[in-house]
Design an enzyme around this catalytic site. Structure first.
Site, PDB file in Angstrom:
ATOM      1  N   ARG A  66      -3.311  -0.815   5.323  1.00 26.22           N
ATOM      2  CA  ARG A  66      -3.928  -1.876   4.523  1.00 26.22           C
ATOM      3  C   ARG A  66      -3.014  -3.072   4.281  1.00 26.22           C
ATOM      4  O   ARG A  66      -3.430  -4.227   4.458  1.00 26.22           O
ATOM      5  CB  ARG A  66      -4.380  -1.304   3.165  1.00 26.22           C
ATOM      6  CG  ARG A  66      -5.485  -0.294   3.273  1.00 26.22           C
ATOM      7  CD  ARG A  66      -5.622   0.522   1.996  1.00 26.22           C
ATOM      8  NE  ARG A  66      -4.493   1.421   1.801  1.00 26.22           N
ATOM      9  CZ  ARG A  66      -4.290   2.165   0.728  1.00 26.22           C
ATOM     10  NH1 ARG A  66      -5.143   2.084  -0.277  1.00 26.22           N
ATOM     11  NH2 ARG A  66      -3.243   2.960   0.646  1.00 26.22           N
TER      12      ARG A  66
ATOM     13  N   CYS B 162       0.869  -1.186   0.000  1.00 24.85           N
ATOM     14  CA  CYS B 162       0.000   0.000   0.000  1.00 24.85           C
ATOM     15  C   CYS B 162       0.899   1.227   0.000  1.00 24.85           C
ATOM     16  O   CYS B 162       2.086   1.117  -0.337  1.00 24.85           O
ATOM     17  CB  CYS B 162      -0.977  -0.020   1.176  1.00 24.85           C
ATOM     18  SG  CYS B 162      -0.201  -0.083   2.811  1.00 24.85           S
TER      19      CYS B 162
ATOM     20  N   ASP C 296      -7.978   3.696   0.899  1.00 25.05           N
ATOM     21  CA  ASP C 296      -7.104   4.178   1.978  1.00 25.05           C
ATOM     22  C   ASP C 296      -7.942   4.614   3.193  1.00 25.05           C
ATOM     23  O   ASP C 296      -8.744   5.542   3.085  1.00 25.05           O
ATOM     24  CB  ASP C 296      -6.306   5.371   1.420  1.00 25.05           C
ATOM     25  CG  ASP C 296      -5.275   5.895   2.398  1.00 25.05           C
ATOM     26  OD1 ASP C 296      -5.350   5.555   3.584  1.00 25.05           O
ATOM     27  OD2 ASP C 296      -4.408   6.665   1.948  1.00 25.05           O
TER      28      ASP C 296
HETATM   29  P1  4NP Z   1      -1.755   2.712   4.091  1.00 23.46           P
HETATM   30  O1  4NP Z   1      -2.432   4.030   4.689  1.00 23.46           O
HETATM   31  O2  4NP Z   1      -1.212   3.102   2.741  1.00 23.46           O
HETATM   32  O3  4NP Z   1      -2.904   1.762   3.987  1.00 23.46           O
HETATM   33  O4  4NP Z   1      -0.688   2.293   5.074  1.00 23.46           O
HETATM   34  C1  4NP Z   1      -1.763   5.247   4.799  1.00 23.46           C
HETATM   35  C2  4NP Z   1      -0.887   5.453   5.840  1.00 23.46           C
HETATM   36  C3  4NP Z   1      -0.252   6.657   5.975  1.00 23.46           C
HETATM   37  C4  4NP Z   1      -0.488   7.674   5.057  1.00 23.46           C
HETATM   38  C5  4NP Z   1      -1.353   7.463   4.007  1.00 23.46           C
HETATM   39  C6  4NP Z   1      -1.997   6.255   3.871  1.00 23.46           C
HETATM   40  N1  4NP Z   1       0.173   8.928   5.205  1.00 23.46           N
HETATM   41  O5  4NP Z   1      -0.124   9.827   4.412  1.00 23.46           O
HETATM   42  O6  4NP Z   1       0.996   9.081   6.115  1.00 23.46           O
END
Ligand code: 4NP
Length: 161
Positions: free
Chosen positions: A24, A18, A131
């Site tokens: 995720r 991700c 997300d």
């Molecule tokens: P992930 O979610 O891609 O599912 O781990 C996110 C975690 C952090 C961020 C964005 C999406 N961020 O912008 O820090």
């Protein structure tokens, strides 16, 4: 997975990806590790997760992802890391959560391995795992349900081709 008298077989390498590798993809990693252990095929797989970005390198998964997993008795200790070029060689399946992840992965992937980059929900809806980072706990529950169904689909393909 090898049995006495059989030729050694390389484990199936599965890397979930991700953006941040804290919400995720670690959820998918934990759910898949739990499934393969329950099925008694854990040694037949190498399962990890990574992010396309390095914002959270070294961090445990987001508390909300860990709560989803802990509620099912899954204790995930993996820490965020960014995708590395060698991952495209090492893993057989690189399962991305959304279309931006697919695009970012394809940009970094050596041409010979492009076929490995797929959407994680390909076996079910073929849609993105949205997300959940800036939303509430609901988003994580939706992610869990969608990944649950799709991981069963992948395992059917891999274990019963
Ligand atoms: P992930 O979610 O891609 O599912 O781990 C996110 C975690 C952090 C961020 C964005 C999406 N961020 O912008 O820090």
């Amino acid at each position: 997975m090898t049995f006495a008298g059989e030729v050694a077989v390389e484990p199936i390498g599965v890397l979930f990806v991700c953006l941040g590798n804290i919400c995720r993809s670690p959820m998918a990693e934990g759910l898949m590790l739990d499934r393969i252990r329950s099925l008694g095929v854990g040694e037949g797989f190498r399962v990890e997760s990574a992010g396309t970005a390095a914002y959270h390198t070294g961090e445990l998964a987001d508390r909300r992802t860990r709560e989803v997993l802990e509620a099912r008795g899954i204790h995930l200790t993996s820490r965020s890391r960014q995708i590395r070029t060698e991952d495209f060689e090492v893993f057989d399946w690189i399962l991305a959560m959304d279309h931006a992840n697919v695009r970012d992965l394809r940009e970094r992937c050596p041409p010979a391995h492009l076929h490995k980059v797929r959407l994680a929900l390909e076996p079910t809806t073929g849609r993105a795992v949205v997300d959940p980072y800036y939303g509430g706990a609901d988003g994580f529950s939706v992610n869990e349900a969608e990944l649950d169904a799709a991981l069963d689909g992948w395992l059917e393909r891999w274990l019963d081709p």
